[in-house]
Design a protein around this motif. Sequence first.
Motif, mmCIF file in Angstrom:
data_model
loop_
_atom_site.group_PDB
_atom_site.id
_atom_site.type_symbol
_atom_site.label_atom_id
_atom_site.label_comp_id
_atom_site.label_asym_id
_atom_site.label_seq_id
_atom_site.Cartn_x
_atom_site.Cartn_y
_atom_site.Cartn_z
ATOM 1 N N SER A 159 -1.381 6.303 5.181
ATOM 2 C CA SER A 159 -1.952 5.043 4.694
ATOM 3 C C SER A 159 -2.992 5.310 3.603
ATOM 4 O O SER A 159 -3.097 4.543 2.633
ATOM 5 C CB SER A 159 -2.579 4.250 5.841
ATOM 6 N N LEU A 160 -3.747 6.386 3.743
ATOM 7 C CA LEU A 160 -4.741 6.729 2.724
ATOM 8 C C LEU A 160 -4.075 7.089 1.404
ATOM 9 O O LEU A 160 -4.512 6.661 0.326
ATOM 10 C CB LEU A 160 -5.606 7.897 3.204
ATOM 11 N N GLN A 161 -3.010 7.868 1.482
ATOM 12 C CA GLN A 161 -2.307 8.247 0.257
ATOM 13 C C GLN A 161 -1.679 7.038 -0.418
ATOM 14 O O GLN A 161 -1.723 6.909 -1.650
ATOM 15 C CB GLN A 161 -1.242 9.289 0.575
ATOM 16 N N ALA A 162 -1.113 6.130 0.383
ATOM 17 C CA ALA A 162 -0.500 4.933 -0.189
ATOM 18 C C ALA A 162 -1.548 4.047 -0.860
ATOM 19 O O ALA A 162 -1.316 3.499 -1.943
ATOM 20 C CB ALA A 162 0.238 4.148 0.896
ATOM 21 N N GLY A 163 -2.705 3.901 -0.229
ATOM 22 C CA GLY A 163 -3.773 3.100 -0.823
ATOM 23 C C GLY A 163 -4.267 3.699 -2.122
ATOM 24 O O GLY A 163 -4.473 2.990 -3.119
ATOM 25 N N ALA A 164 -4.473 5.016 -2.126
ATOM 26 C CA ALA A 164 -4.933 5.694 -3.343
ATOM 27 C C ALA A 164 -3.887 5.584 -4.447
ATOM 28 O O ALA A 164 -4.212 5.337 -5.620
ATOM 29 C CB ALA A 164 -5.240 7.155 -3.041
ATOM 30 N N ASP A 165 -2.622 5.753 -4.083
ATOM 31 C CA ASP A 165 -1.550 5.740 -5.074
ATOM 32 C C ASP A 165 -1.378 4.369 -5.714
ATOM 33 O O ASP A 165 -0.900 4.262 -6.852
ATOM 34 C CB ASP A 165 -0.240 6.176 -4.409
ATOM 35 N N ALA A 166 -1.806 3.322 -5.006
ATOM 36 C CA ALA A 166 -1.633 1.959 -5.513
ATOM 37 C C ALA A 166 -2.759 1.525 -6.452
ATOM 38 O O ALA A 166 -2.730 0.401 -6.950
ATOM 39 C CB ALA A 166 -1.545 0.983 -4.343
#
Length: 296
Positions: free
Chosen positions: A57-64
């Motif tokens: 979830s952290l990676q997805a948030g950062a990537d967005a």
Amino acid sequence: MRVFVTGATGFIGSAVVDNLLAAGHQVLGLARTDAAAAQLAERGAAAHHGSLQDLGSLQAGADACDGVIHTAFIHDFGDYQANCEIDRHAIAAMAQALRGSARRLVVTSGTIVAGGKVALESQAAPQTGAVPRAASEAAAAQAVAEGADVVLVRLPPSVHDAGDHGFVPHLIRLARERGVSAYIGDGFNRWPAVHRRDAAALFRLALERGQRGARYHGAADSGVPFRDIASLIGRHLQVPVKALQDDAVHGHFGWFAHFAGVDNPCSSTWTRAQLGWQPTHPGLLTDLDQPHYFQD
């Protein structure tokens, strides 16, 4: 810019969200619960469901997003080292999502790095257990070495304002419970401090203007004598103010003895010059002199 903020509904993170929105940025805030998501919506921010331990979830948030401000931390001193390791992995995960791009990750650490000498931004944190956030700093340095644009914002022992639930409220609780407001030895050990609204401005400036790999100090007060803090608490609670020695220190402070005795003078001169950061809110003693700190 669209900014992913962890800890977005916390004491510091909520101020960061407000500051970013006021400056015209969009915010995607990490939310563990529906209630947290609703709080973010009320502030004008979008929510991203996840947690510090959900690295995906952290990676997805950062990537967005175009950048990340990481203020979340599990403040459980009963398992502090484990929580520092959780933070290490969270930083690494978000940095991996941003690696090779110009998108910046702003990481939170602490000013206790110099062992009684004036803490400077140029000083790396020793990788020892005596430095509370050594794991966070190590993770940030590793991310920079691997090609991510990461900067550190070091916060002092006291980040203060109405709603504070950190170290100063803990001192107030101890004074109420023990019937005495205490300090260690001569009480001349120094705590730097910053108002949370000034800290929020620093996080935004570090995101917008910071230099890759730099460390910035959020110290508006460079060092308030601990005895002055204890004296003000004693006056408000109408309890004696007392110096403690030896075994009495741990009897009064318990696990907090290390923080009560730390001498942490801190400079933010370079930070102010580099980022144009100018604190405008009340200092620690002025803020602590307000009724909101002593309401049951």
